[in-house]
Write a protein that holds these residues in place. Structure first.
Motif, short mmCIF file in Angstrom:
data_model
loop_
_atom_site.label_atom_id
_atom_site.label_comp_id
_atom_site.label_asym_id
_atom_site.label_seq_id
_atom_site.Cartn_x
_atom_site.Cartn_y
_atom_site.Cartn_z
N GLN A 1 0.83 -1.21 0.00
CA GLN A 1 0.00 0.00 0.00
C GLN A 1 0.86 1.25 0.00
N TRP B 1 2.31 1.74 -3.46
CA TRP B 1 1.28 2.25 -4.35
C TRP B 1 1.08 3.75 -4.12
N GLU B 2 1.06 4.16 -2.87
CA GLU B 2 0.92 5.58 -2.55
C GLU B 2 2.09 6.40 -3.11
N CYS C 1 4.18 3.50 -7.33
CA CYS C 1 4.53 2.21 -7.96
C CYS C 1 3.27 1.55 -8.49
N ARG C 2 3.38 0.99 -9.72
CA ARG C 2 2.23 0.34 -10.33
C ARG C 2 2.51 -1.09 -10.78
N LEU D 1 -4.15 -4.71 -3.76
CA LEU D 1 -4.02 -3.74 -4.85
C LEU D 1 -4.78 -4.23 -6.08
N ALA E 1 -3.21 -3.06 -9.60
CA ALA E 1 -1.78 -3.18 -9.89
C ALA E 1 -1.51 -4.22 -10.99
#
Length: 379
Positions: free
Chosen positions: A54, A57-58, A61-62, A79, A82
């Motif tokens: 998490q 992602w914040e 990063c994908r 996610l 993702a």
């Protein structure tokens, strides 16, 4: 007053998710125009897949990399948007599991490619995948002849939706090693056979080998979590994991007396010993035990480094705090075993291992605290 988890644990593990995000940003900047992904296999290298994923992602990063399909299942629940690659390839007979979770297998053989293509035809659409070609590490991946055979297998190729071409470096943490150049050249030649497909070669250390290695997507792992991607040079990464042991008792030990199992350490002078409530169940390697003399392992406590003495046991360890001013260490004081003052690579070297192993073996008994996550996903 209700006690906190850290009040009830001898060892406390704090995961600094702000430092994790900053490490990802550092690596992203270093990678230039390449996308920066993240390897989160092994429960995010032992630090907890949910909060780590998490936080990444914040940070932006994908693309994420796991080892096993079950890890992919866990990550997908965290996610949903993702891109998730499964590095160990397509497990036999499990194509439907991957497809339902939108997991991209990194195909490593013709048999896997045929199975994935055949399933896609039955499923009604070409499913995304990566092609992993071995360029010299001799672990997973298509050999060069097998890769050429795949390209010639028109029926299988027409059934694949290849989103990534990848390989893995064997000696990236040793920049001048000739293997790096050989693998870089081999991968460039392989890439020319699939023009227009995104390519990925660089792991953490590979990012620091230069533009010829970063291609379209980099996939750092250990550097995200504070490991040094440039051994022998200053570590450009921040410490993410802080492991502390709580002082259970202070003992005055006379010269000539020993401490711990096996009586492996004997006081050469009247000594003051702090017994910390952290042992190998908490992820402190037994190999950090002192070898007759003080250290070489150390703990940062009350503002300075103090040597580990005696054998580390399941639940506790001894630290010589004789040279600290009286009263600076008391019952309840915490000492840093890993963190900003005792970096993970240094501690790993004392234990005769590597930072990867040290991180992934951090014990389940420690109280775990997460700092710096924007959303409420800390457990």
């Amino acid at each position: 007053m209700t006690p906190t988890p850290q009040d009830l644990a001898g060892a406390v593990l704090t995961i600094d998710l702000v430092a994790l995000k900053q490490n990802w940003q550092t690596l992203k900047a270093r990678a230039g125009t390449a996308e920066c992904g993240a390897a989160v296999k092994g429960n995010a290298y032992g630090l907890g897949i949910a909060p780590v994923a998490q936080a990444l992602w914040e940070a932006g990063c994908r693309s994420f990399f796991v080892a096993r399909p079950k890890e992919g299942e866990e990550l997908r629940a965290i996610l949903p948007e993702a891109t998730i690659y499964v590095l160990d390839g397509l497990f036999a007979g499990q194509a439907e599991f991957y497809a339902k979770l939108d997991l991209c297998p990194a195909l490593i053989s013709s048999a896997e490619a045929r199975e994935w293509a055949a399933f896609g035809r039955a499923y009604g659409r070409k499913l995304p995948c990566a092609i992993h070609v071995d360029t010299g590490i001799n672990r997973l991946g298509f050999s060069a002849p097998e890769f050429e055979a795949l390209l010639e297998d028109r029926f299988t190729m027409e059934g694949l939706n290849i989103s990534l071409l990848m390989s893995h470096l064997a000696c990236a943490d040793d920049a001048p090693h000739p293997m790096n150049q050989r693998q870089g050249e081999a991968f460039a030649a392989i890439r020319s056979r699939l023009p227009g497909i995104a390519a990925s070669l660089a792991n953490s250390s590979g990012i620091f080998l230069g533009k010829g290695f970063t291609h379209d997507l980099v996939r750092p792992g250990i550097a995200l979590y504070g490991g040094n991607p440039t051994p022998g040079e200053p570590n450009p990464m921040q410490a993410v994991a802080l492991l502390e042991g709580t002082v259970l008792q202070l003992r005055d030990v006379a010269a000539g007396e020993s401490v711990g199992y096996g009586a492996t350490w004997t006081a050469a002078r009247p000594s003051r010993i702090a017994i910390l409530g952290a042992g190998y169940k908490d992820g402190v390697p037994r190999a950090l035990s002192s070898r007759a003399a003080d250290g070489p392992a150390q703990v940062f406590i009350a503002g300075r480094r103090c040597p580990v003495i005696g054998r580390i046991s399941m639940d506790m360890m001894g630290v010589d705090v004789t040279d600290l001013a009286a009263g600076t260490v008391t019952r309840g004081t915490r000492g840093e075993i890993l963190g900003r003052h005792i970096m993970i690579d240094e501690a790993a070297a004392w234990a005769g291992t590597i930072s990867y192993e040290l991180l992934t073996r951090l014990g389940s008994r420690s109280a775990r605290l997460y700092t710096g996550l924007e959303s409420d996903m800390t457990r």
